[in-house]
Design a protein around this motif. Structure first.
Motif, short mmCIF file in Angstrom:
data_model
loop_
_atom_site.label_atom_id
_atom_site.label_comp_id
_atom_site.label_asym_id
_atom_site.label_seq_id
_atom_site.Cartn_x
_atom_site.Cartn_y
_atom_site.Cartn_z
N GLY A 29 0.84 -1.20 0.00
CA GLY A 29 0.00 0.00 0.00
C GLY A 29 0.87 1.24 0.00
N PRO A 30 0.23 2.41 -0.13
CA PRO A 30 0.99 3.66 -0.17
C PRO A 30 1.88 3.79 1.07
CG PRO A 30 -1.33 4.05 -0.66
CD PRO A 30 -1.22 2.62 -0.23
N GLY A 31 3.14 4.17 0.85
CA GLY A 31 4.06 4.36 1.97
C GLY A 31 4.70 3.09 2.48
N TRP A 73 -4.02 -6.50 -9.05
CA TRP A 73 -3.79 -5.76 -10.30
C TRP A 73 -5.13 -5.28 -10.85
CZ3 TRP A 73 -4.98 -10.85 -10.49
CH2 TRP A 73 -5.66 -11.35 -11.59
N ASP A 74 -5.05 -4.33 -11.77
CA ASP A 74 -6.24 -3.71 -12.34
C ASP A 74 -6.46 -4.34 -13.72
OD1 ASP A 74 -8.33 -1.98 -12.60
OD2 ASP A 74 -7.12 -0.16 -12.79
N VAL A 123 -1.34 1.91 -5.59
CA VAL A 123 -2.42 1.61 -4.64
C VAL A 123 -2.03 0.34 -3.88
CG1 VAL A 123 -4.86 1.07 -4.34
CG2 VAL A 123 -4.14 2.72 -6.09
N ARG A 124 -1.80 -0.71 -4.65
CA ARG A 124 -1.27 -1.95 -4.07
C ARG A 124 -0.69 -2.80 -5.22
NH1 ARG A 124 -4.41 -6.66 -0.52
NH2 ARG A 124 -2.57 -7.98 -0.30
N ASP A 125 0.43 -3.39 -5.01
CA ASP A 125 1.10 -4.25 -5.99
C ASP A 125 1.16 -3.59 -7.38
OD1 ASP A 125 1.53 -6.12 -4.02
OD2 ASP A 125 -0.25 -7.29 -4.49
N ALA B 555 -6.71 -5.26 5.05
CA ALA B 555 -7.77 -4.28 5.25
C ALA B 555 -7.64 -3.16 4.22
CB ALA B 555 -7.68 -3.70 6.66
N TRP B 556 -6.76 -3.35 3.25
CA TRP B 556 -6.51 -2.34 2.21
C TRP B 556 -6.54 -3.02 0.84
CZ3 TRP B 556 -6.11 2.84 1.58
CH2 TRP B 556 -5.48 3.30 0.41
N THR B 557 -7.39 -2.53 -0.07
CA THR B 557 -7.42 -3.02 -1.45
C THR B 557 -7.43 -4.54 -1.52
OG1 THR B 557 -6.04 -1.09 -1.88
CG2 THR B 557 -6.50 -2.48 -3.75
N ASN B 558 -8.40 -5.12 -0.88
CA ASN B 558 -8.48 -6.58 -0.82
C ASN B 558 -9.36 -7.11 -1.96
OD1 ASN B 558 -8.98 -9.28 -0.18
ND2 ASN B 558 -8.76 -8.90 2.01
#
Lengths: 275, 657
Positions: A29-31, A73-74, A123-125, B555-558
């Motif tokens: 995630g961010p950070g 992924w998106d 955002v993630r990965d 709890a984030w982007t699951n």
């Protein structure tokens, strides 16, 4: 060179039933810190990056047998018209759906590297936040200002040549490849800076598209003024990377040149109007 | 407090609704799983149908478009809404034209037209072979304009979890939704005076289909579980021409046949020569042979069954496999690039052969749901004493095409579900397409719903319950309770991550097995015994799902959480679908039963209506009458094996130009 020719010229015969390695740059995630993880994937013929990632989602275990979280992924259409699944594959930005494993990893144990786009906040990965890209479309008023949706007859007539030019520009799916490849475009998480940081080739090209339309042209002055200031067309460093990576073969450098000329004419005209 | 409308879904139907409602001066909150520009409408390729001046002068009319749609849908659609849609179609084309859609042009600069399935006239407008993308972008741009003005607020990467249904004094009424931010995972209730569901189709229930990754049908299923009725669930269109793939089955547009593409297999099943080395006389153009009048442009369900029959029953597929040739190589490559560039590129990219020089290999794939949330309508001014006989193609229309003949403009019941304040637009609704959708009618129905029925939503806010009791003034507890229910579901799913999933409890494997079973039992050919086995499989999958285990605690982007939740909703909709397929003991349009091969108008010219019994968690199915007050049903043969009456039209029908 067509896709087919390219494929034939670089052809190494894919090994059936092989296992390949997917090396993925991950981030929770961010950070959060980034890390590499590698997955072994048994591929069938016709496999693409999406089908490999689907296997990882169903069974998130790394190549060395360690249980991990599924890779995020998106994606959307999976046929390269929505732009969602853009990522950096073996160092080059492209859509992952049209990335065929037979081409990228034809041999047993071949490795493919996946990274998120670097010009947008993660955002993630592999999923990045491309809000700034859509903000840029608002900045250049990328629309035709119609008089509402009630029936007022047909639109302007158009020659097939003009249609063909507009159609190519209108195929831009806002994927962000041109931005990832651009040395002038840098990651900017602060939304308040989006109006003055470099807008990028895609939005300049959209301004050209709407300036070509007889009704869209009514906002041409506003578009050109938005592109005349900081972060506008003059910030283009002419690296010409954008046009090389555009998956829809949009003539982005032509668009930048066209808007550059329009801006100059507009500036001179405004100067005379003031005088 | 200002009145607000929530639109769920940012495809053509949702965007058209947002534009129309914002234009009326109301505020719109637009929810979408993806940035709206990436919605599944981008995948639509071939075009959008409407009567036009050229066709009109050749004898075509809005009325014929209406009649084609009813006949193509095998007399299952309610007829008044279809009439209004056909009458409106030319106005929609004009509007899109004004919005700047780059429709292909004739040399004189008029909008070009192509032939499409189910019609003998050119009435399909197109922008290359990415018409859906171009239409979506035009509406996306108009929404962006309203977004800049502040009247549309987008909630992208938000997932709709349930409608908030409030038991008011005049019965249940939808007053908002619960949704979840897929990045922060925050769950929130939103108030709205009306909610428009425009969330598209449920292709993922079949595992691989031509649909995009977010087309799970979960939103429709969630409305269904909240008490909305679901109509004709069994009516699933299997598109005849798709490209098989590992992750999805990519569409090869009907426009490939509309532009002259010919379907064939070698006459000898063991003929292994490359296709272009097989001489004309040794090729079997089976559609042209069986349907001399329409040839390769018979409607989709018919083409699909014929291809399926040739491959599966007769073993005549190319190379002994499940595939047939779709051949464009007799056409000029430049012409093909101009008319079909986008789709030829997709084939080339994903298969590696250039369709301008090598015939494509294709096979049918699940594509579209004619069924969907049940919606009501208020009939318009055309109410003949008796239904008219079937329209003879190219003859004078019995009525004109004035607005308001099919539906009453602005009526608040148009496109409304059985729950007050909850509307369904586009593919998620069951209206218009009956038992089979004609090619290039989907984009039309989506935009028609948004523009025409959007006005009914505006009137509902002005004159209906919200004008007396606005959602903004309702007790906060109504919304808090709804959000808490969803939070409990999430907590339960997140609580399952303690130990790794096995084959039986892995949501991805449950979904895969569902897809394989639904494709085997509920697509091209159906039969009672096999359907009952399918119901039993769904029941066992539902049982396994009750013990499902998540692979991700985050709890984030699951994404695993969102997918797993959708699988539960897919299972419920799948059961309704299979039950509809069992109970409809006839063959009609896309629904073909080997044990009941004939259409049975006396028994089943009816809408199948699924209602969810919340107490038992089961579907209860009934049949209700349709509105067939405009046209008398007739046999749907498309001139099979008859000799073509008019050789000129026959030439047109096989796409010669």
């Amino acid at each position: 060179m067509t896709t087919t020719q390219a494929r034939q010229s670089s052809a190494r015969r894919p090994v059936p039933g092989r296992t390949i390695r997917l090396r993925i740059l991950r981030c929770d995630g961010p950070g959060k810190p980034s890390r590499w993880e590698t997955f072994s994937i048994k591929v069938e013929s016709g496999a693409n990056i999406i089908s490999c990632l689907q296997q990882v989602a169903a069974n998130p275990v790394t190549a060395d047998g360690r249980a991990t979280t599924p890779v995020v992924w998106d994606s959307g259409c999976l046929e390269e018209v929505c732009g969602a699944c853009t990522m950096v594959i073996n160092g080059k930005v492209r859509q992952s759906c049209s990335c065929l494993v037979d081409e990228y990893a034809p041999g047993e144990g071949d490795q493919i590297t996946l990274e998120p786009m670097s010009k947008f906040p993660v955002v993630r990965d592999l999923w990045v936040d491309r809000s700034r890209l859509f903000h840029a479309l608002r900045r250049v008023k990328a629309w035709v200002p119609i008089d509402g949706t009630y029936h007022l007859g047909h639109g302007p007539r158009e020659s097939p040549d003009a249609q063909a030019t507009r159609y190519v520009l209108s195929e831009c799916m806002s994927c962000g490849c041109c931005l990832e490849a651009c040395p002038q475009y840098n990651v900017e998480p602060d939304a308040s800076a989006w109006d003055t940081s470099f807008i990028g080739a895609h939005a300049i090209s959209q301004a050209r598209l709407f300036n070509m339309h007889p009704t869209g042209r009514q906002l041409a002055g506003e578009r050109l003024e938005a592109l005349a200031g900081p972060g506008g067309v003059n910030d283009c460093g002419n690296a010409q990377n954008c046009v090389k990576v555009c998956p829809k073969h949009i003539p982005l450098t032509e668009s930048i040149a066209a808007i550059g000329r329009q801006s100059t004419v507009h500036a001179i005209a405004s100067w005379f109007a003031r005088g | 407090m200002t009145q607000r409308v929530i639109v769920v879904g940012g495809g053509l139907a949702g965007l058209a609704a947002a534009v129309r409602i914002a234009e009326a001066g109301l505020s719109v909150d637009l929810f979408s799983l993806v940035p709206v520009k990436r919605s599944h409408s981008v995948c639509a390729q071939g075009g959008i149908n409407a009567c036009n001046e050229v066709a009109r002068q050749q004898g075509y009319s809005e009325y014929e478009h209406f009649d084609e749609t009813i006949y193509g849908g095998d007399f299952l659609a309610d007829q008044h809404p279809v009439l209004e849609m056909a009458n409106w179609a030319p106005r929609i084309i004009d509007l899109l034209d004004r919005m700047g859609v780059p429709f292909n042009r004739t040399s004189e600069g008029f909008r070009d037209l192509r032939l499409f399935g189910g019609s003998l006239f050119k009435r399909t407008h197109f922008a290359g072979a990415t018409t859906g993308q171009q239409l979506l972008y035009a509406l996306d741009e108009q929404v962006r304009r309203y977004e800049s003005q502040g009247s549309v607020v987008k909630y992208e990467y938000w997932e709709f979890l349930r409608p908030v249904v409030h038991e008011g004094v005049c019965g249940p009424r939808c007053v908002g939704i619960v949704a979840q931010d897929l990045r922060t995972m925050q769950v929130r209730a939103f108030r709205a005076d009306a909610v428009v569901i425009a969330t598209g189709g449920p292709g993922l229930i079949f595992g691989k289909s031509t649909n995009s990754i977010m087309c799970t049908g979960a939103a429709a299923s969630r409305c269904y579980q909240a008490g909305a009725w679901y109509a004709n669930p069994e009516m699933i269109q299997v598109h005849p021409t798709a490209i098989p793939g590992a992750d999805k089955l990519r569409l090869m547009s009907e426009s490939a046949r509309g532009e002259g593409g010919r379907i064939w297999v070698p006459r000898r099943a063991d003929d292994r020569r490359p296709p272009r080395e097989i001489p004309e006389g040794e090729r079997w153009y089976f559609l042209e042979e069986k349907y001399p009048k329409y040839g390769n442009i018979v409607p989709r369900d018919i083409a699909t069954r014929e291809i399926f029959d040739v491959c599966v029953n007769q073993g005549m597929g190319v190379g002994g496999e499940n595939s047939v040739y779709l051949d464009l190589t007799h056409k000029d490559p430049d012409y093909l690039t101009r008319k079909l560039g986008g789709i030829l590129e997709i084939y080339e990219k994903f298969v590696g052969d250039d369709p301008r020089h090598t015939p494509m290999k294709i096979f049918p794939a699940v594509h579209y749901s004619m069924g969907g949330l049940w919606t009501s309508f208020t009939p318009g001014s055309y109410t003949p004493a008796a239904p008219a006989p079937g329209h003879v193609s190219g003859t004078r229309a019995p009525i004109g095409s004035e607005i308001g003949m099919g539906l009453q403009p602005g009526a608040i019941e148009n496109a409304r579900t059985n729950i007050e304040g909850l509307y369904a637009f586009g593919e998620v609704s069951f209206a218009y397409h009956g038992a089979n959708r004609l090619g290039a009618n989907a984009l039309l129905s989506c935009i028609f719903d948004g523009l025409f029925c959007g006005v009914g939503v505006v009137n509902y806010l002005r004159d209906g319950s919200p004008s007396k009791s606005p959602a903004g003034e309702l007790d906060e507890a109504v919304f808090r309770r709804a959000a808490e229910q969803e939070e409990r579901t999430l907590k339960r799913l997140l609580g399952t991550t303690g130990q790794p999933a096995d084959e039986r409890t892995n949501p991805y494997i449950i979904h895969k097995e569902l897809g394989v079973e639904m494709t085997a039992a509920c697509t091209v050919v159906r039969e009672e015994g096999r359907l009952r086995q399918c119901l039993a499989t769904i029941a066992s999958l539902r049982d396994r799902y009750s013990r499902v285990r998540l692979g991700d605690l985050a709890a984030w982007t699951n994404q695993s959480l969102a997918f797993t939740r959708a699988v539960g909703d897919m299972l419920i909709l799948a059961e309704a679908l299979a039950m509809g397929a069992i109970e409809r003991r006839e063959s009609r349009g896309a629904h073909y039963r080997t044990d009941y091969p004939e259409r049975d108008d006396a028994g089943f010219m009816k809408t199948s209506l699924a209602k969810y019994d919340a107490a038992s968690g089961r579907t209860v199915l009934e049949f209700i009458p349709i509105d067939a007050s405009l046209v008398v049903p007739r046999a749907r043969t498309y001139g099979k094996k008859e000799s073509a009456a008019d050789p000129k039209k026959q030439a047109q029908a096989v796409g010669a130009t």
